[in-house]
Design a protein around this motif. Sequence first.
Motif, PDB file in Angstrom:
ATOM      1  N   ASP A 184     -88.942  29.691  76.359  1.00 49.29           N
ATOM      2  CA  ASP A 184     -87.622  29.357  77.107  1.00 49.29           C
ATOM      3  C   ASP A 184     -86.618  30.028  76.623  1.00 49.29           C
ATOM      4  N   GLU A 185     -86.346  30.342  75.305  1.00 54.38           N
ATOM      5  CA  GLU A 185     -85.215  31.021  74.729  1.00 54.38           C
ATOM      6  C   GLU A 185     -85.270  32.472  74.720  1.00 54.38           C
ATOM      7  N   VAL A 186     -86.411  33.136  74.954  1.00 51.83           N
ATOM      8  CA  VAL A 186     -86.289  34.384  74.894  1.00 51.83           C
ATOM      9  C   VAL A 186     -86.140  35.238  76.400  1.00 51.83           C
ATOM     10  N   VAL A 199     -82.720  37.865  72.545  1.00 53.76           N
ATOM     11  CA  VAL A 199     -83.754  38.948  73.265  1.00 53.76           C
ATOM     12  C   VAL A 199     -84.945  38.786  72.679  1.00 53.76           C
ATOM     13  N   SER A 200     -85.990  39.201  73.521  1.00 50.48           N
ATOM     14  CA  SER A 200     -87.132  39.452  73.222  1.00 50.48           C
ATOM     15  C   SER A 200     -87.628  40.520  72.210  1.00 50.48           C
ATOM     16  N   SER A 201     -86.890  40.694  71.183  1.00 49.44           N
ATOM     17  CA  SER A 201     -87.149  41.891  70.355  1.00 49.44           C
ATOM     18  C   SER A 201     -88.521  42.084  70.076  1.00 49.44           C
ATOM     19  N   ASN A 202     -89.536  41.235  69.905  1.00 54.85           N
ATOM     20  CA  ASN A 202     -90.681  41.212  69.580  1.00 54.85           C
ATOM     21  C   ASN A 202     -91.625  42.235  70.472  1.00 54.85           C
ATOM     22  N   SER A 203     -91.274  42.086  71.757  1.00 56.72           N
ATOM     23  CA  SER A 203     -91.772  43.011  72.971  1.00 56.72           C
ATOM     24  C   SER A 203     -91.526  44.247  72.535  1.00 56.72           C
ATOM     25  N   THR A 246     -96.884  36.627  72.175  1.00 57.99           N
ATOM     26  CA  THR A 246     -96.054  36.407  70.953  1.00 57.99           C
ATOM     27  C   THR A 246     -95.293  35.225  71.129  1.00 57.99           C
ATOM     28  N   GLY A 247     -95.276  34.296  70.187  1.00 57.66           N
ATOM     29  CA  GLY A 247     -94.695  32.947  70.340  1.00 57.66           C
ATOM     30  C   GLY A 247     -95.750  32.011  70.597  1.00 57.66           C
ATOM     31  N   GLY A 248     -95.367  30.855  70.561  1.00 56.84           N
ATOM     32  CA  GLY A 248     -96.150  29.549  71.114  1.00 56.84           C
ATOM     33  C   GLY A 248     -97.423  29.458  70.416  1.00 56.84           C
ATOM     34  N   ALA A 249     -97.543  29.825  69.239  1.00 58.49           N
ATOM     35  CA  ALA A 249     -98.783  29.816  68.639  1.00 58.49           C
ATOM     36  C   ALA A 249     -98.859  28.723  67.483  1.00 58.49           C
ATOM     37  N   SER A 250     -97.853  28.127  67.241  1.00 55.99           N
ATOM     38  CA  SER A 250     -97.993  27.053  66.028  1.00 55.99           C
ATOM     39  C   SER A 250     -98.229  25.773  66.844  1.00 55.99           C
ATOM     40  N   VAL A 251     -97.699  24.754  65.972  1.00 58.97           N
ATOM     41  CA  VAL A 251     -98.376  23.120  66.099  1.00 58.97           C
ATOM     42  C   VAL A 251     -96.990  22.621  67.157  1.00 58.97           C
ATOM     43  N   GLY A 252     -95.837  23.070  67.392  1.00 57.97           N
ATOM     44  CA  GLY A 252     -94.959  22.318  68.055  1.00 57.97           C
ATOM     45  C   GLY A 252     -95.194  21.831  69.468  1.00 57.97           C
ATOM     46  N   HIS A 254     -93.996  22.593  72.121  1.00 58.53           N
ATOM     47  CA  HIS A 254     -93.651  23.638  72.858  1.00 58.53           C
ATOM     48  C   HIS A 254     -94.310  24.895  72.557  1.00 58.53           C
ATOM     49  N   ASP A 255     -95.455  24.824  71.671  1.00 63.38           N
ATOM     50  CA  ASP A 255     -96.299  26.060  71.555  1.00 63.38           C
ATOM     51  C   ASP A 255     -97.506  25.852  72.201  1.00 63.38           C
ATOM     52  N   LEU A 256     -97.569  26.344  73.410  1.00 58.02           N
ATOM     53  CA  LEU A 256     -98.494  26.165  74.309  1.00 58.02           C
ATOM     54  C   LEU A 256     -99.696  27.058  74.635  1.00 58.02           C
ATOM     55  N   GLY A 278     -97.260  34.969  59.278  1.00 52.50           N
ATOM     56  CA  GLY A 278     -98.375  35.099  60.120  1.00 52.50           C
ATOM     57  C   GLY A 278     -99.352  33.984  60.461  1.00 52.50           C
ATOM     58  N   LYS A 279     -99.108  32.909  59.729  1.00 48.66           N
ATOM     59  CA  LYS A 279    -100.308  31.859  59.517  1.00 48.66           C
ATOM     60  C   LYS A 279    -100.778  31.385  60.835  1.00 48.66           C
ATOM     61  N   PRO A 280     -99.990  31.209  62.068  1.00 49.63           N
ATOM     62  CA  PRO A 280    -100.765  30.747  63.090  1.00 49.63           C
ATOM     63  C   PRO A 280    -101.240  31.534  64.122  1.00 49.63           C
ATOM     64  N   LEU A 294     -99.894  36.332  68.552  1.00 48.62           N
ATOM     65  CA  LEU A 294     -99.294  36.589  67.450  1.00 48.62           C
ATOM     66  C   LEU A 294     -98.038  35.358  67.447  1.00 48.62           C
ATOM     67  N   PRO A 295     -97.380  35.007  66.273  1.00 44.37           N
ATOM     68  CA  PRO A 295     -96.701  34.041  66.176  1.00 44.37           C
ATOM     69  C   PRO A 295     -95.198  34.626  66.600  1.00 44.37           C
ATOM     70  N   GLY A 296     -94.222  33.859  66.922  1.00 44.21           N
ATOM     71  CA  GLY A 296     -92.984  34.336  67.459  1.00 44.21           C
ATOM     72  C   GLY A 296     -92.049  34.833  66.302  1.00 44.21           C
ATOM     73  N   ASN A 297     -92.013  34.358  65.353  1.00 47.80           N
ATOM     74  CA  ASN A 297     -91.081  34.945  64.346  1.00 47.80           C
ATOM     75  C   ASN A 297     -91.518  36.417  64.137  1.00 47.80           C
ATOM     76  N   PRO A 298     -90.148  37.065  64.227  1.00 45.09           N
ATOM     77  CA  PRO A 298     -90.299  38.499  64.210  1.00 45.09           C
ATOM     78  C   PRO A 298     -91.298  39.254  63.231  1.00 45.09           C
TER      79      PRO A 298
HETATM   80  N1  LIG Z   1     -94.536  21.972  61.584  1.00 48.55           N
HETATM   81  C1  LIG Z   1     -94.864  23.010  61.562  1.00 48.55           C
HETATM   82  N2  LIG Z   1     -93.942  24.163  62.179  1.00 48.55           N
HETATM   83  C2  LIG Z   1     -94.295  25.401  62.085  1.00 48.55           C
HETATM   84  C3  LIG Z   1     -95.404  25.909  61.356  1.00 48.55           C
HETATM   85  C4  LIG Z   1     -96.508  24.837  60.777  1.00 48.55           C
HETATM   86  O1  LIG Z   1     -97.513  25.298  60.316  1.00 48.55           O
HETATM   87  N3  LIG Z   1     -96.041  23.636  60.982  1.00 48.55           N
HETATM   88  N4  LIG Z   1     -95.611  27.142  61.425  1.00 48.55           N
HETATM   89  C5  LIG Z   1     -94.538  28.039  61.173  1.00 48.55           C
HETATM   90  C6  LIG Z   1     -94.843  29.280  61.220  1.00 48.55           C
HETATM   91  S1  LIG Z   1     -95.596  29.913  59.722  1.00 48.55           S
HETATM   92  C7  LIG Z   1     -94.582  30.410  62.317  1.00 48.55           C
HETATM   93  S2  LIG Z   1     -94.628  31.844  62.123  1.00 48.55           S
HETATM   94  C8  LIG Z   1     -93.846  29.702  63.483  1.00 48.55           C
HETATM   95  C9  LIG Z   1     -94.354  30.458  64.669  1.00 48.55           C
HETATM   96  O2  LIG Z   1     -94.479  29.588  65.582  1.00 48.55           O
HETATM   97  P1  LIG Z   1     -94.800  30.147  67.084  1.00 48.55           P
HETATM   98  O3  LIG Z   1     -95.800  31.245  67.204  1.00 48.55           O
HETATM   99  O4  LIG Z   1     -94.884  28.874  67.837  1.00 48.55           O
HETATM  100  O5  LIG Z   1     -93.301  30.664  67.447  1.00 48.55           O
HETATM  101  P2  LIG Z   1     -92.150  30.287  68.259  1.00 48.55           P
HETATM  102  O6  LIG Z   1     -92.007  28.493  67.731  1.00 48.55           O
HETATM  103  O7  LIG Z   1     -92.607  30.466  69.496  1.00 48.55           O
HETATM  104  O8  LIG Z   1     -90.962  31.262  67.961  1.00 48.55           O
HETATM  105  C10 LIG Z   1     -90.640  31.267  66.586  1.00 48.55           C
HETATM  106  C11 LIG Z   1     -89.403  31.894  66.145  1.00 48.55           C
HETATM  107  O9  LIG Z   1     -89.434  33.119  66.885  1.00 48.55           O
HETATM  108  C12 LIG Z   1     -88.587  33.518  68.051  1.00 48.55           C
HETATM  109  N5  LIG Z   1     -89.095  34.383  68.916  1.00 48.55           N
HETATM  110  C13 LIG Z   1     -90.435  33.789  69.768  1.00 48.55           C
HETATM  111  N6  LIG Z   1     -90.536  34.765  70.497  1.00 48.55           N
HETATM  112  C14 LIG Z   1     -89.686  35.979  70.114  1.00 48.55           C
HETATM  113  C15 LIG Z   1     -89.614  37.170  70.844  1.00 48.55           C
HETATM  114  N7  LIG Z   1     -90.453  37.349  71.663  1.00 48.55           N
HETATM  115  N8  LIG Z   1     -88.728  38.062  70.262  1.00 48.55           N
HETATM  116  C16 LIG Z   1     -87.955  37.700  69.247  1.00 48.55           C
HETATM  117  N9  LIG Z   1     -87.989  36.394  68.686  1.00 48.55           N
HETATM  118  C17 LIG Z   1     -88.865  35.355  69.216  1.00 48.55           C
HETATM  119  C18 LIG Z   1     -88.419  31.973  68.208  1.00 48.55           C
HETATM  120  O10 LIG Z   1     -86.998  31.934  68.916  1.00 48.55           O
HETATM  121  C19 LIG Z   1     -88.182  31.142  67.049  1.00 48.55           C
HETATM  122  O11 LIG Z   1     -87.175  31.425  66.283  1.00 48.55           O
HETATM  123  O12 LIG Z   1     -93.961  28.472  63.440  1.00 48.55           O
HETATM  124  C20 LIG Z   1     -93.480  27.896  62.340  1.00 48.55           C
HETATM  125  N10 LIG Z   1     -93.505  26.346  62.362  1.00 48.55           N
END
Ligand SMILES: Nc1nc2c(c(=O)[nH]1)N[C@H]1C(S)=C(S)[C@@H](COP(=O)(O)OP(=O)(O)OC[C@H]3O[C@@H](n4cnc5c(N)ncnc54)[C@H](O)[C@@H]3O)O[C@H]1N2
Length: 402
Positions: A184-186, A199-203, A246-252, A254-256, A278-280, A294-298
């Motif tokens: 929702d934030e990107v 910005v969706s810099s990952n794209s 990219t994003g939404g791969a983890s356990v929260g 909102h990670d769907l 890159g864990k998730p 892929l995880p959301g973290n850039p």
């Molecule tokens: N309780 C836990 N929390 C988290 C865990 C865990 O094991 N337990 N894993 C962490 C790890 S490791 C990672 S990596 C992140 C990745 O999680 P997601 O893939 O679900 O990513 P988001 O939550 O959607 O976003 C993470 C971060 O990245 C930013 N983001 C997302 N998409 C983009 C984009 N297209 N371009 C630029 N930046 C993007 C987003 O705003 C967030 O800041 O989860 C940890 N949490």
Amino acid sequence: MLPVETALDRLHAALDGFGPVGTEDISLLEAAGRVLAAPIVARYTQPPQAVSAMDGWAVRSQDFGATPLSLQIVAEIAAGHPWDGTLKAGEAARIFTGAPLPTGADTVVIQENADRDGETVRLLSLPPPGKNVRAAGLDFRAGDTVAQADARLTGRRIGVIAAAGHPWVTVRRRPRVAILATGDEVRRPGDPLAPGQIVSSNSYALAALIRSFGGDPIVLPIAPDTLAGIADAAEKARGCDLLLTTGGASVGDHDLVREGLGAAGLEVDFWKIAMRPGKPLIFGRFRDVPFLGLPGNPVSSVVGALLFVKPVIERLLGLPRQDLVPVLMPLAVDLKENDDRQDYVRARRVEGGVAPLPVQDSAMMSALADADGLLVRPPFDPARRVGEKMPVILFPQGSLPA
Ligand SMILES: Nc1nc2c(c(=O)[nH]1)N[C@H]1C(S)=C(S)[C@@H](COP(=O)(O)OP(=O)(O)OC[C@H]3O[C@@H](n4cnc5c(N)ncnc54)[C@H](O)[C@@H]3O)O[C@H]1N2
Ligand code: MOO
């Protein structure tokens, strides 16, 4: 959590089930970096006939005796201007680099070792017979295979293919890689940002990497953090050869991605790898194409792309498995022991070897951009001292491209 090696083995095993993409005929001028789909067989012989390798005098080694030796000049032969006469006893032909050697001649004396005097030339020193002559077919002959199928075309290989008479080549088409950013934030780059949005810099980073791996990136509209929204957005990936999210791969909450795409046809093979960042990361099959979440973290998404997207694209191009090859570099600083995840530490070349960048947060894009490579630390790697050699995956900057 899967060890990285196991994850890669499973990825490659699954990719055995996806054939290479189809082919297309393209101009050799556009072929750098593309993958040949069929071997290239030379239509020409190179050089087409014996040629001089130097500027000088074409002579017959049978005439060689004492020096100086005087010979009668009977012809002048330049590249592109063959002489159809025959060199007889006591005769020489003026010849230039690349020019066809006349019948009868077998050796070239460089001009520095000869003096011309009107219609005769005096040879001051004599080379061994055959010197300074390139035999016909020295490089390759018509019918030789000059490039194998499933080879990436470098500028060096393209030169050989051109010389062999092929201005067109059949290559694998670029695999189409759909990039679906979620969150929702990107926002798409250029769109106005409300508070809390980024910005969706990952794209962009992923699109550039995909292109460098040989794929054709397609950036889909961003999916919101809802199950239906993610499933809907994935419909737009129809026709792609690989779906990336990219994003939404983890356990929260909102990670769907797994659940949202699960309802639309995603079958997960593995999720969660013992790596940092890159864990998730998720791998599976979305309908009839491979899928990588892929995880959301850039930084996590870029490192995930280097380790997992690159091999998928290579296999879709018909290339064999080729793991990243680290080089061993001495540590310029001490390192503390590692935990249970394989660490890809953003590092720089410094005096004395390699050193981690001070901040290793997986959101730090600028540190990743500044890095020279990734220092690889296996799970539970013990504390390390200055001077110990560690594997580093170097980024290509500063070295010669293919
Ligand atoms: N309780 C836990 N929390 C988290 C865990 C865990 O094991 N337990 N894993 C962490 C790890 S490791 C990672 S990596 C992140 C990745 O999680 P997601 O893939 O679900 O990513 P988001 O939550 O959607 O976003 C993470 C971060 O990245 C930013 N983001 C997302 N998409 C983009 C984009 N297209 N371009 C630029 N930046 C993007 C987003 O705003 C967030 O800041 O989860 C940890 N949490
Ligand atoms: O391992 Mo996550 O991938 O920290 O960034």
